[in-house]
Design a protein around this motif. Structure first.
Motif, PDB file in Angstrom:
ATOM      1  N   TRP A   1     -19.023  -5.729   5.300  1.00 21.66           N
ATOM      2  CA  TRP A   1     -18.600  -5.325   4.224  1.00 21.66           C
ATOM      3  C   TRP A   1     -17.620  -3.996   4.237  1.00 21.66           C
ATOM      4  N   SER A   2     -18.211  -2.946   5.020  1.00 23.42           N
ATOM      5  CA  SER A   2     -17.552  -1.699   4.974  1.00 23.42           C
ATOM      6  C   SER A   2     -16.317  -2.040   5.955  1.00 23.42           C
ATOM      7  N   TYR A   3     -16.456  -2.853   7.097  1.00 27.38           N
ATOM      8  CA  TYR A   3     -15.152  -2.856   7.842  1.00 27.38           C
ATOM      9  C   TYR A   3     -13.954  -3.309   7.011  1.00 27.38           C
ATOM     10  N   TRP A   4     -14.506  -4.574   6.356  1.00 24.12           N
ATOM     11  CA  TRP A   4     -13.270  -5.339   5.650  1.00 24.12           C
ATOM     12  C   TRP A   4     -12.799  -4.438   4.457  1.00 24.12           C
ATOM     13  N   MET A   5     -13.478  -3.710   4.082  1.00 24.09           N
ATOM     14  CA  MET A   5     -13.186  -2.831   2.804  1.00 24.09           C
ATOM     15  C   MET A   5     -12.132  -1.656   3.026  1.00 24.09           C
ATOM     16  N   LYS A   6     -12.406  -1.148   4.376  1.00 20.07           N
ATOM     17  CA  LYS A   6     -11.596  -0.364   4.730  1.00 20.07           C
ATOM     18  C   LYS A   6     -10.260  -0.988   5.472  1.00 20.07           C
ATOM     19  N   ALA A   7     -10.393  -2.317   6.112  1.00 18.98           N
ATOM     20  CA  ALA A   7      -9.210  -2.835   6.610  1.00 18.98           C
ATOM     21  C   ALA A   7      -8.210  -3.220   5.569  1.00 18.98           C
ATOM     22  N   LEU A   8      -8.704  -3.660   4.393  1.00 19.04           N
ATOM     23  CA  LEU A   8      -7.815  -4.104   3.240  1.00 19.04           C
ATOM     24  C   LEU A   8      -7.356  -2.900   2.554  1.00 19.04           C
ATOM     25  N   ALA A   9      -8.097  -1.744   2.641  1.00 17.29           N
ATOM     26  CA  ALA A   9      -7.139  -0.533   2.387  1.00 17.29           C
ATOM     27  C   ALA A   9      -6.000   0.019   3.116  1.00 17.29           C
ATOM     28  N   GLU A  10      -6.338  -0.222   4.497  1.00 20.70           N
ATOM     29  CA  GLU A  10      -5.334   0.258   5.297  1.00 20.70           C
ATOM     30  C   GLU A  10      -4.270  -0.533   5.569  1.00 20.70           C
ATOM     31  N   GLN A  11      -4.600  -1.952   5.522  1.00 21.91           N
ATOM     32  CA  GLN A  11      -3.588  -2.927   6.100  1.00 21.91           C
ATOM     33  C   GLN A  11      -3.752  -4.201   4.788  1.00 21.91           C
ATOM     34  N   PRO A  12      -3.536  -3.773   3.584  1.00 25.61           N
ATOM     35  CA  PRO A  12      -3.683  -4.828   2.464  1.00 25.61           C
ATOM     36  C   PRO A  12      -2.930  -6.156   2.640  1.00 25.61           C
ATOM     37  N   GLU A  13      -1.734  -6.104   3.492  1.00 24.79           N
ATOM     38  CA  GLU A  13      -0.739  -7.089   3.847  1.00 24.79           C
ATOM     39  C   GLU A  13      -1.527  -8.237   4.411  1.00 24.79           C
ATOM     40  N   LEU A  14      -2.846  -7.928   4.986  1.00 26.04           N
ATOM     41  CA  LEU A  14      -3.674  -8.798   5.788  1.00 26.04           C
ATOM     42  C   LEU A  14      -4.263 -10.210   4.659  1.00 26.04           C
ATOM     43  N   ALA A  15      -4.355  -9.850   3.273  1.00 25.85           N
ATOM     44  CA  ALA A  15      -4.440 -10.706   2.283  1.00 25.85           C
ATOM     45  C   ALA A  15      -3.249 -11.104   1.653  1.00 25.85           C
ATOM     46  N   GLY A  16      -2.041 -10.981   2.170  1.00 24.71           N
ATOM     47  CA  GLY A  16      -0.849 -11.390   1.680  1.00 24.71           C
ATOM     48  C   GLY A  16       0.018 -10.419   0.759  1.00 24.71           C
ATOM     49  N   GLU A  17       1.112 -10.680   0.706  1.00 24.17           N
ATOM     50  CA  GLU A  17       2.294  -9.575  -0.132  1.00 24.17           C
ATOM     51  C   GLU A  17       1.696  -9.355  -1.536  1.00 24.17           C
ATOM     52  N   GLN A  18       1.256 -10.199  -2.112  1.00 20.60           N
ATOM     53  CA  GLN A  18       0.984  -9.961  -3.479  1.00 20.60           C
ATOM     54  C   GLN A  18      -0.146  -9.273  -3.613  1.00 20.60           C
ATOM     55  N   PHE A  19      -1.329  -9.292  -2.498  1.00 22.91           N
ATOM     56  CA  PHE A  19      -2.269  -8.346  -2.696  1.00 22.91           C
ATOM     57  C   PHE A  19      -2.083  -6.946  -2.145  1.00 22.91           C
ATOM     58  N   ALA A  20      -1.148  -6.713  -1.159  1.00 23.10           N
ATOM     59  CA  ALA A  20      -0.578  -5.461  -1.002  1.00 23.10           C
ATOM     60  C   ALA A  20       0.338  -4.690  -2.149  1.00 23.10           C
ATOM     61  N   SER A  21       0.665  -5.457  -2.958  1.00 21.98           N
ATOM     62  CA  SER A  21       1.585  -5.072  -3.982  1.00 21.98           C
ATOM     63  C   SER A  21       0.573  -3.990  -5.145  1.00 21.98           C
ATOM     64  N   TYR A  22      -0.601  -4.211  -5.133  1.00 18.38           N
ATOM     65  CA  TYR A  22      -1.553  -3.339  -5.884  1.00 18.38           C
ATOM     66  C   TYR A  22      -1.765  -1.961  -5.502  1.00 18.38           C
ATOM     67  N   LYS A  23      -1.495  -1.904  -4.069  1.00 20.24           N
ATOM     68  CA  LYS A  23      -1.556  -0.610  -3.477  1.00 20.24           C
ATOM     69  C   LYS A  23      -2.776   0.224  -4.000  1.00 20.24           C
ATOM     70  N   PHE A  24      -3.863  -0.546  -3.776  1.00 22.51           N
ATOM     71  CA  PHE A  24      -5.144  -0.118  -4.010  1.00 22.51           C
ATOM     72  C   PHE A  24      -5.668   0.711  -2.841  1.00 22.51           C
ATOM     73  N   ASN A  25      -6.177   2.055  -3.190  1.00 20.21           N
ATOM     74  CA  ASN A  25      -7.078   2.540  -2.054  1.00 20.21           C
ATOM     75  C   ASN A  25      -8.351   2.144  -1.716  1.00 20.21           C
ATOM     76  N   GLU A  26      -9.203   2.537  -1.098  1.00 18.15           N
ATOM     77  CA  GLU A  26     -10.516   2.050  -0.717  1.00 18.15           C
ATOM     78  C   GLU A  26     -11.537   2.076  -1.973  1.00 18.15           C
ATOM     79  N   ARG A  27     -11.580   3.203  -2.738  1.00 20.53           N
ATOM     80  CA  ARG A  27     -12.248   3.348  -3.981  1.00 20.53           C
ATOM     81  C   ARG A  27     -11.797   2.046  -4.830  1.00 20.53           C
ATOM     82  N   GLU A  28     -10.616   2.264  -5.281  1.00 23.88           N
ATOM     83  CA  GLU A  28     -10.202   1.180  -6.055  1.00 23.88           C
ATOM     84  C   GLU A  28     -10.721  -0.283  -5.812  1.00 23.88           C
ATOM     85  N   LEU A  29     -10.093  -0.522  -4.303  1.00 22.74           N
ATOM     86  CA  LEU A  29     -10.729  -1.971  -4.090  1.00 22.74           C
ATOM     87  C   LEU A  29     -12.048  -2.314  -4.283  1.00 22.74           C
ATOM     88  N   GLN A  30     -13.148  -1.050  -4.143  1.00 21.56           N
ATOM     89  CA  GLN A  30     -14.300  -1.384  -4.299  1.00 21.56           C
ATOM     90  C   GLN A  30     -14.713  -1.611  -6.028  1.00 21.56           C
TER      91      GLN A  30
END
Length: 600
Positions: free
Chosen positions: A513-542
């Motif tokens: 869980w921690s690994y993927w939370m950090k990965a999505l904060a640093e590389q949100p495009e992994l989940a697609g352009e629309q996901f990346a458009s939110y530009k959330f940091n790790e705290r906001e993702l949580q």
């Protein structure tokens, strides 16, 4: 003379069009109030409120859903105020009227059929001469030397609808318009002769003036109406009229939703094309009575239905993704046994309607089918709603089984709590949709779940328990990990906010869980352009997302609807309120995991 018009609605949000038609026609001649209640209200509360209004006459609008509750109220009223004149009207008492007059000595008059002019005439006679023999369309009691006789006068000719005032202009209705359903008629009558339906008795269709209809609708929308339900038996019987009304509603809806009963097999292609191109999503709902796809059954009840044209209409409407469709079935019609009804159900479910209403035949007073009940071996309830209990081809044991189908169909398909899961089960696991709902319904009842309540997570855990039972005890071949993955998607999609609990044991451990939370904060495009458009940091993702593993290619499934069971995916569910949305919604994203990802 104080007159109260009353009825017991099925629900608080419902309103009685009939009462408003009567008041609009003759309310200016008398001191007249409308008093609406529900069938759930205690009779003592209803009687107390009506008594406090000190009426001279009370008129009740009667239907199969409220007649028995209304009788209790009438009985109490007559005991505490014997001089009160009680009038019944509505479809439930317009037929077998002599039966009702004999059964209910507390009732002074019954208005049969179309009531505006008849009720006005009756009230005039009650207030003045009390001579009722020339009031066409009523039943009444006549005191003679031999005692009290029941008299039933001839019927009244049909009204010219353009002489009727609007029932939608009462100031006292305006504060509640936004919170209740507005029932609206643009026509009266039905062109068809289905023998199970009261509408078949009235020959021909009469229309209200279309400009008056439009003006009333604008008035209702201007004053906050949110849902208008048209009660026309076949809204689209006249192509030009329907097209003009659809166009008018599209141009003037302002967020109001409109529901219609349509006959799908006569819907013209040009009307369908117009709706597909111009209707805003969500403002129209179509209710379509299919009833049966068994040709001998439709012939027996004088129901004309072109199945191929009906399928064309329903499919085109569904493909447009503009209009929700509610399709009706009736179990227990003549020449329909359990197996042919199974075929009817599967035929209609294949159209994937947003709602599939499985009802049971009601032997309504006045219908041809009730009159011919002996021909088909019907036995049915003596009191409303007169539901059939058996006939010569469908014994009570089959009716009970089909009711189990109805129960789980309502809870799962019609409530849209598990669309992804259910479509997988009916398309890839069970022999047919009916077989799935029947098997699940049988298990549901065997567990006693019909006797207890349920929350959302209960529905998921109970389906999961059934599937394990089906695999272990009935030999059904199931890919449970895949099904569980679809159920996880459905469960998350059923929440507007991050769920506080789940019905399964989470597969992601703390490290993953921690690994993927950090990965999505640093590389949100992994989940697609629309996901990346939110530009959330790790705290906001949580704050906004939940994550879980599923054993198939989720990105491909979300994009194409095709389920490929290769590898694993990370399901990432985002709960966020977009601009213009009233509340947060669930938005699914995912990442197809490589072998390296799967060993994190």
């Amino acid at each position: 003379m104080k007159v109260v018009l009353s009825t017991l609605n099925a629900k608080f949000i419902h309103t009685s069009l009939a009462l408003r038609c009567l008041k609009a026609y003759c309310g200016h001649k008398f001191d007249m109030d409308i008093a609406e209640y529900t069938i759930k209200d205690p009779a003592m509360n209803i009687v107390s409120d009506l008594f406090s209004r000190n009426p001279d006459v009370i008129g009740f609008s009667c239907y199969i859903w409220n007649i028995e509750e209304t009788i209790v109220v009438v009985n109490m009223l007559k005991k505490i105020k014997p001089e009160l004149k009680i009038v019944l009207g509505g479809p439930e008492v317009s037929y077998d009227t002599d039966y009702w007059m004999e059964r209910l000595p507390e009732v002074d008059f019954i208005v049969m059929g179309e009531g505006e002019e008849t009720f006005d005439h009756l009230l005039t006679e009650i207030e003045a001469t009390e001579k009722y023999h020339m009031v066409f369309g009523i039943a009444y009691r006549k005191t003679t030397e031999a005692g009290v006789e029941i008299r039933i006068n001839p019927g009244r000719p049909k009204l010219d609808l353009n002489t009727l005032p609007s029932p939608h202009r009462f100031a006292e209705d305006l504060p509640q318009l936004a919170n209740r359903i507005v029932y609206f008629e643009t026509s009266r009558g039905c062109p068809f002769s289905c023998q199970f339906c009261l509408s078949s008795i009235e020959v021909g269709v009469r229309y209200f003036d279309i400009e008056r209809t439009k003006a009333d609708i604008i008035y209702l929308i201007d004053n906050g109406a949110k849902l208008i339900k048209f009660v026309d038996r076949t809204f689209n019987i006249k192509r030009d009229y329907a097209l003009e009304m659809f166009q008018f509603l599209i141009e003037n809806h302002r967020g109001c939703v409109f529901q219609f009963e349509i006959t799908a097999d006569i819907m013209r292609p040009e009307v369908l094309d117009y709706l597909a191109e111009n209707a805003p999503p969500g403002i129209f709902r179509f209710e379509i009575g299919v009833q049966s796809t068994n040709d001998p059954t439709n012939l027996a009840v004088q129901r004309r239905q072109n199945w191929s044209k009906l399928v064309r209409t329903v499919t085109k409407v569904k493909d447009s993704q503009k209009i929700d469709q509610h399709l009706d079935l009736i179990a227990g019609l003549p020449l329909e046994n359990y197996d042919t009804f199974r075929g009817t159900f599967n035929d209609v479910f294949a159209l994937r309607p947003e709602e599939l209403q499985l009802g049971f035949l009601k032997m309504l007073r006045g219908t041809g089918l009730r009159n011919d009940a002996d021909k088909w071996g019907y036995i049915y309830m003596d009191t409303a709603p007169y539901e059939m209990l058996a006939n010569d081809l469908m014994p009570f044991s089959d009716i009970v089984r089909i009711k189990r189908v109805e129960d789980v169909l309502e809870k799962y398909w019609n409530a849209h709590r598990m669309d992804h899961t259910l479509l997988y089960l009916v398309d890839h696991v069970f022999n047919s949709p009916f077989d799935f709902f029947q098997s699940f319904g049988d298990y549901w009842e065997a567990q006693g779940w019909q006797k207890i309540g349920h929350q959302l997570e209960d529905l998921f855990s109970r389906l999961w328990a059934y599937l394990n039972h089906a695999r272990e005890q009935e030999g059904v071949e199931l890919d449970l990990p895949v099904i569980e993955g679809l159920m996880k998607l459905d469960y998350y999609m059923n929440h507007r906010y991050k769920p506080r609990k789940v019905w399964w044991e989470m597969e992601l451990d703390k490290a993953e869980w921690s690994y993927w939370m950090k990965a999505l904060a640093e590389q949100p495009e992994l989940a697609g352009e629309q996901f990346a458009s939110y530009k959330f940091n790790e705290r906001e993702l949580q704050k906004h997302i939940v994550m879980e593993k599923v054993p198939f290619d989720m990105p491909n499934y979300l994009n194409t609807g095709e389920l490929v069971t290769e590898g694993e995916s990370l399901l990432v569910m985002m709960y966020v309120q977009e601009q213009g949305e009233a509340k947060p919604t669930a938005k699914p994203y995912s990442i197809h995991l490589s072998k390296a990802d799967q060993t994190v």
